[in-house]
Each structure stands twice: as structure tokens, then as C-alpha cells.
Scaffold this motif. Structure first.
Motif: not given
Length: 502
Positions: A371-373, A376-388, A438-441
Motif C-alpha cells: 500500500m505504501k509503495r 494508495l490514497r486510502r488504505g487500512l490493514v487489519c492484522v488479527m492476533e491469532g487468526a488463521k 508520504e506522497g499524499g493519501g
């Protein structure tokens, strides 16, 4: 020539009362589908409660915690069969039969070769029009597309490599429970490259356990695009697997283009979310959606990390293929067996570059780096602990929280953490680990802790429990809320009989 089994979009008055008067229980629909239904006819549809009422059909499936069925889940050809039955009942059955004199005059006219040729041409044109309508979603979805309150929006959902099973269906039920109409092309439905034998229709009386498999298929998958990834096999024959995954993406990408190009006009105007699980998520991530412009309201990528790994044959394929303006939500567990950062298939293949493996040197197990590279103008990553790989097993109600927030305002996904502040329990489970501007967004990486209540807890019930009081540092407890529970049960029926929250 046979009458059309669909209602032509251009022939319908959107305000007509008859749009919401399709009748008949699904038990009356033929179990055997028509021949050659193709991608559209075999598409799976999950209708929200209001859309079920608009069509006038009996619901056959429930969402988690519902005390009664209020949604409908089936295939497009079933809705087409309902339309055909309605046409026969309301139009053909009321048409006056031809008189003997009329039949004689028609037979006499057809003795003229020129007139017979013209009649044959008209018949071919009619049959062609019927075929074009049966290969499009426009006609069958027109009743809800033009209805002002039939649905909150549309989600094009791409299933994983096994088809529409388990948590793929759970996602569809969750989204429909929120009011969204879900369209899920079934790549297992008798295609040339991958197929499974299909089960019959789901009847209103059939059990539809939320945590079970609905049994949409009666056989294992077969065909050249069928696979079950093992790291050892990938490393042993890397070129074979690279070609396989590229073919899979081409196939799934074609499905998305086919569906998006055949939606009713008002669905296109209101916009479509595209979402995928596992293989479907890879397809959504790489999909070039730029030709659809603002029609694509957002993309949701579940259980895929969007980085260079065994599932992306080249570095160029290991990124977002669509418009960077489209808000993007990535849902993934840190214990994902295929794409997570700990002992996953992707990580194992990455570590074996010396013997045929491939992948990123800095494999992270989530899409934030990409997403950073790509900025993306808007992005959300949700990393869930213990989730498979199936995050619903541990975080089902959190998934509902974040999906509800994202679908309500995708361009504000960077503010979801702030929205959660109003729910102390939910807010306590989330931490913004990194934010990039960085770069907007704005792009955010959010860590989500383990949940206190089991995923089996009905969502509405958990919301009531949360409202009963939460103290930081303590386990979520039902300290109050009994009266609220009774009130909600009386008005929505969302709690099974005999359940309580205290």
C-alpha cells in the motif's frame, strides 16, 4: 418461439408496483437448472432482507444469531425460473388463444417464401435477444436495482480455491445481513478448467448452520486449475506452479469483468464493492479495475498479503493492479497458514530460493508495505492476533465491526480506529502500529488483539454486552444490559429463544 425468462430492463417502469410481487416459495422452483447457464446463470446471489421482500420469495437462510430466516441464498438461474413462472402465470395464462381463423391466416401467409423467411429471421432475433438477456444480470436484478430501499449496496465477492464454502458463505451472510446484495461468481460451477458437482437448491426448510458448510457441492474439485498448495510441491516444480497461478488469476479476472459489465444501470450508478477471500483476494488485489472508474467504491482483501510470494508468479504481479484512488481494506491473521509471517506456506517458499522457491526478502504477511509503495490514497490493514486463514473462527464479530465501518464510508477507512473510540472494548483491542502519508493519501497498519468472547456469540448480543460496561484491563463481562436485550429481541428477533446476556 419461447418467451423470455427475464424481464428486459428497458421495458420496466421502475415505479411499477409489480416489481415487488414475484411470488412462490423456492420449493416450487425446478431443481435441475437449464442447460448452458454459464458464468451468470450459475452465479450465486445472497439477498438482504428487504430484497427478499421485493422479490416476494421465501427466505431460505439466516445470519448468525437470527431466530428466523430472513435472507435468501441461491443461483441466478433460480431467480430467472421464478420470473419465467411469473410470466407464464400473469401474462401467458391470461392471453387469449388463437382462433381457428387466425391460425388459418397465419398458415396461409407462411406459404409465401418471403414471408416465411422474414418470420424465421424474427424468430432468430427473438431467440438471440433471449440468450443475451439470460447471459446478463441486468434483467434479473432490475427489481432491486430500481427499488430505493431494497439494498444498501452491491458487493462482488470472489471465493477461495475451494469454491463457495465455509467462511466464504459466512462473509456473504454477514454482508447480506448488513443490507448488501452479494454477487458471487462460482468458478466451480461446471467450467471447462475447474468444476465440482453442484447440489440442489437450498429450501426454506433446510438446515443452514452458520458454522457449517451449506453443501453447495457434492464432489471434490476437478480440472487443470484445481490445486492444494504444499510448499514442497511448489519448490520442486516452480514453473508449473507459476503458470498455474497465472492461469487462475486470468480466469478469475475474466469472471469479474464479465459480471461488472452486465449489471443493471442503477447498480452501476450506486457503485460496487469488490471483495475476495484467499484466491479470490489475490484476484481482487491484482484486478485492473481502472476501466470502471468511480463505479468501484472500495476493495476488500481477506486472507492474502499482497506481496511477492508463491501466489504471485512475478514481482510485477505482486501488487495492486487497479486504481490507487480506490479505498482498500486488507484483513489477515498473523497466524495465517498460507500467507502469514510465521511458518506459512508463503514464508517457507520464500526461504527456499536456492532450490526453486521465490518471494520477497522482507516478507511481512500483510499488504501495508505494498500500500505504501503504490501510494494508495486510502488504505487500512487489519492484522488479527491469532487468526488463521479463516479469520472468522477467532474474529467473526470484529470482522462485522470493521466491514460495517468500511462499507459505510470507504474513503474514511483511515478514521475507523477513531470511530471505534466510541466503543471502549473495541477500541482497546486495536492499535495503530504505523501510519504512512508520504506522497499524499493516508494508509494505516492496525493490530487487532484476541477477542474476549467466542466467535459463536451472536453479533447483536455482543453489542449489548459491550454496552453493559467495559473496564480497561479486564475481560469483557456482561455487567448490565438485560432490559436492552429484551427490547432488541422484541423488535428484531435477533436472539434465539431462551438466550440471555446476563
Amino acid at each position: 418461439c419461447a418467451p423470455s425468462s427475464n424481464i428486459d430492463e428497458g421495458e420496466i417502469d421502475p415505479n411499477a408496483r409489480s416489481l415487488g410481487q414475484w411470488t412462490g416459495a423456492m420449493e416450487d422452483v425446478p431443481i435441475e437448472p437449464p442447460a448452458d447457464m454459464g458464468v451468470v446463470g450459475n452465479c450465486l446471489i445472497c439477498l438482504p432482507e428487504e430484497a427478499v421482500r421485493v422479490y416476494g420469495i421465501v427466505p431460505n437462510i439466516d445470519d448468525k444469531g437470527d431466530s428466523k430466516k430472513r435472507l435468501w441464498f441461491g443461483r441466478v438461474w433460480q431467480l430467472q425460473a421464478l420470473a419465467l413462472r411469473r410470466y407464464r402465470r400473469d401474462v401467458l395464462s391470461k392471453s387469449k388463444p388463437l382462433t381457428q381463423e387466425e391460425k388459418r391466416r397465419i398458415d396461409e401467409a407462411l406459404q409465401d417464401p418471403a414471408k416465411r423467411a422474414l418470420a424465421d429471421k424474427m424468430q432468430r432475433m427473438w431467440k438471440g435477444a433471449v440468450q443475451r438477456r439470460t447471459s446478463s444480470l441486468r434483467s434479473v436484478l432490475t427489481p432491486v436495482a430500481y427499488h430505493p430501499t431494497a439494498m444498501a449496496g452491491t458487493v462482488l465477492f470472489m471465493h477461495g480455491s475451494g469454491g463457495m464454502t465455509y467462511n466464504n458463505v459466512r462473509y456473504a451472510r454477514t454482508l447480506a445481513g448488513m443490507g448488501f446484495l452479494v454477487i458471487a461468481p462460482d468458478s466451480m460451477a461446471g467450467g471447462e478448467h475447474r468444476r465440482r458437482d453442484l447440489a440442489g437448491i437450498i429450501k426454506p426448510s433446510d438446515p443452514t448452520p452458520y458454522w457449517g458448510d451449506l453443501g453447495l457441492y457434492t464432489s471434490d474439485a476437478q480440472g487443470e486449475l484445481t490445486y492444494s498448495t504444499q510448499a514442497e510441491a511448489v519448490v520442486k516444480e516452480p514453473e508449473k506452479w507459476r503458470q498455474l497461478y497465472e492461469k487462475v488469476f486470468a480466469h478469475r479476472s475474466a469472471e469479474m469483468h464479465w459480471i461488472l459489465g452486465r449489471l443493471p444501470q442503477q447498480m452501476r450508478v450506486r457503485g460496487v464493492f469488490i471483495m475476495g477471500q484467499s484466491e479470490g483476494a489475490m484476484s481482487v488485489a491484482r484486478f485492473d479495475d481502472r476501466r470502471y472508474g468511480a463505479m468501484i467504491r472500495g476493495r476488500i482483501i481477506s486472507a492474502f498479503s499482497v506481496e511477492y510470494c508463491y501466489f504471485t508468479p512475478t514481482r510485477e504481479a505482486a501488487t495492486f493492479g487497479g486504481c490507487p484512488e480506490v479505498a482498500t481494506l486488507n484483513l489477515i491473521g498473523d497466524a495465517d497458514q498460507f500467507f502469514g509471517p510465521i511458518d506459512s506456506v508463503a514464508l517457507t517458499v520464500c526461504k527456499q530460493k536456492h532450490v526453486g522457491g521465490w518471494g520477497a526478502d522482507n516478507f511481512t504477511g500483510n499488504a501495508f508495505k505494498e500500500m505504501k509503495r503504490k501510494k494508495l490514497r486510502r488504505g487500512l490493514v487489519c492484522v488479527m492476533e491469532g487468526a488463521k486463514h479463516d479469520p472468522s473462527e477467532t474474529h467473526d464479530n470484529f470482522l462485522r465491526d470493521v466491514l460495517r465501518a468500511f462499507l459505510a464510508s470507504p474513503s474514511d477507512c483511515h478514521r475507523i480506529y477513531e470511530y471505534f473510540r466510541q466503543d471502549p472494548y473495541l477500541y482497546s483491542k486495536c492499535t495503530i502500529q504505523e501510519e504512512d502519508r508520504e506522497g499524499g493519501g493516508i494508509r494505516q497498519l492496525m493490530k487487532v488483539g484476541q477477542m474476549d468472547l467466542p466467535s459463536e456469540t451472536p453479533y447483536t448480543r455482543e453489542l449489548v454486552i459491550r454496552s453493559g460496561g467495559y473496564h480497561k484491563g479486564q475481560k469483557l463481562q456482561a455487567t448490565r444490559g438485560h432490559a436492552l436485550h429484551k427490547l432488541i429481541e422484541a423488535h428484531t428477533g435477533n436472539f434465539p429463544k431462551g438466550t440471555d446476556v446476563v
